[in-house]
Scaffold this motif. Sequence first.
Motif, mmCIF file in Angstrom:
data_model
loop_
_atom_site.group_PDB
_atom_site.id
_atom_site.type_symbol
_atom_site.label_atom_id
_atom_site.label_comp_id
_atom_site.label_asym_id
_atom_site.label_seq_id
_atom_site.Cartn_x
_atom_site.Cartn_y
_atom_site.Cartn_z
ATOM 1 N N GLU A 1 4.940 0.813 -5.874
ATOM 2 C CA GLU A 1 5.963 0.995 -4.843
ATOM 3 C C GLU A 1 5.382 1.714 -3.632
ATOM 4 O OE1 GLU A 1 9.219 3.121 -6.571
ATOM 5 O OE2 GLU A 1 9.799 1.446 -7.858
ATOM 6 N N ARG A 2 4.573 2.748 -3.893
ATOM 7 C CA ARG A 2 3.997 3.514 -2.778
ATOM 8 C C ARG A 2 3.027 2.673 -1.961
ATOM 9 N NH1 ARG A 2 3.676 7.421 -6.711
ATOM 10 N NH2 ARG A 2 1.462 7.084 -7.016
ATOM 11 N N VAL A 3 2.133 1.951 -2.621
ATOM 12 C CA VAL A 3 1.094 1.236 -1.875
ATOM 13 C C VAL A 3 1.596 -0.038 -1.215
ATOM 14 C CG1 VAL A 3 -0.791 2.224 -3.218
ATOM 15 C CG2 VAL A 3 0.163 0.006 -3.869
ATOM 16 N N THR A 4 2.750 -0.545 -1.626
ATOM 17 C CA THR A 4 3.295 -1.734 -0.978
ATOM 18 C C THR A 4 4.396 -1.382 0.022
ATOM 19 O OG1 THR A 4 4.861 -2.090 -2.797
ATOM 20 C CG2 THR A 4 2.747 -3.245 -2.913
ATOM 21 N N SER A 5 4.704 -0.116 0.163
ATOM 22 C CA SER A 5 5.760 0.320 1.080
ATOM 23 C C SER A 5 5.341 0.117 2.529
ATOM 24 C CB SER A 5 6.055 1.806 0.853
ATOM 25 O OG SER A 5 6.891 2.298 1.870
ATOM 26 N N GLU A 6 6.311 -0.245 3.372
ATOM 27 C CA GLU A 6 6.019 -0.347 4.797
ATOM 28 C C GLU A 6 5.789 1.032 5.411
ATOM 29 O OE1 GLU A 6 9.417 -1.122 7.612
ATOM 30 O OE2 GLU A 6 10.442 -1.545 5.716
ATOM 31 N N TYR A 7 6.043 2.075 4.636
ATOM 32 C CA TYR A 7 5.852 3.437 5.127
ATOM 33 C C TYR A 7 4.577 4.075 4.599
ATOM 34 C CZ TYR A 7 10.585 2.542 6.519
ATOM 35 O OH TYR A 7 11.687 1.965 7.078
ATOM 36 N N LEU A 8 3.628 3.248 4.182
ATOM 37 C CA LEU A 8 2.312 3.761 3.799
ATOM 38 C C LEU A 8 1.584 4.097 5.097
ATOM 39 C CD1 LEU A 8 0.233 4.346 1.573
ATOM 40 C CD2 LEU A 8 -0.545 1.993 1.828
ATOM 41 N N THR A 9 1.575 5.342 5.455
ATOM 42 C CA THR A 9 1.133 5.746 6.792
ATOM 43 C C THR A 9 -0.319 5.404 7.094
ATOM 44 O OG1 THR A 9 0.664 7.965 6.011
ATOM 45 C CG2 THR A 9 2.821 7.585 6.977
ATOM 46 N N SER A 10 -1.157 5.324 6.088
ATOM 47 C CA SER A 10 -2.559 5.022 6.371
ATOM 48 C C SER A 10 -2.742 3.599 6.884
ATOM 49 C CB SER A 10 -3.414 5.243 5.126
ATOM 50 O OG SER A 10 -3.001 4.375 4.089
ATOM 51 N N THR A 11 -1.794 2.711 6.596
ATOM 52 C CA THR A 11 -1.919 1.340 7.089
ATOM 53 C C THR A 11 -0.930 1.015 8.192
ATOM 54 O OG1 THR A 11 -0.478 0.527 5.317
ATOM 55 C CG2 THR A 11 -2.843 0.437 4.915
ATOM 56 N N THR A 12 0.266 1.602 8.169
ATOM 57 C CA THR A 12 1.286 1.252 9.161
ATOM 58 C C THR A 12 1.497 2.324 10.208
ATOM 59 O OG1 THR A 12 3.118 2.218 7.903
ATOM 60 C CG2 THR A 12 2.549 -0.085 7.418
ATOM 61 N N GLY A 13 1.166 3.559 9.892
ATOM 62 C CA GLY A 13 1.415 4.661 10.808
ATOM 63 C C GLY A 13 2.854 5.141 10.800
ATOM 64 N N LYS A 14 3.712 4.539 9.981
ATOM 65 C CA LYS A 14 5.130 4.913 9.915
ATOM 66 C C LYS A 14 5.380 5.886 8.779
ATOM 67 C CE LYS A 14 7.285 0.467 10.992
ATOM 68 N NZ LYS A 14 8.207 -0.463 10.354
ATOM 69 N N LEU A 15 6.298 6.808 9.009
ATOM 70 C CA LEU A 15 6.732 7.707 7.949
ATOM 71 C C LEU A 15 8.108 7.322 7.424
ATOM 72 C CD1 LEU A 15 5.627 11.154 9.391
ATOM 73 C CD2 LEU A 15 4.579 9.881 7.526
#
Length: 93
Positions: free
Chosen positions: A33-47
């Motif tokens: 769930e964590r690594v596929t989240s759109e809020y994974l900041t290392s890849t999307t920059g979103k919190l």
Amino acid sequence: MNALNQWIEEKKNGPLFDGLYQKYFIDRRRYLERVTSEYLTSTTGKLSEYDPLIKQYAADLGWDWRLLRRRRFRNLAFIRRRAPLGPRATGLS
């Protein structure tokens, strides 16, 4: 490196180490769930989905937006754990 190894040796049989080990090595579902989240900041920059609002109001206050975001997160965590109304309680949400 010796200090880090010593710290791990001291903590490895305690609740902190057990919790971290469970979170990162055992609980695969939550890991995925964590690594596929759109809020994974290392890849999307979103919190969070509220980033644009938080950035806007942080600028109005003259604060760093990440500080305001962290304050909101901590407030929500406190409310969920300790407020008499539990999930129905409100705060900086």
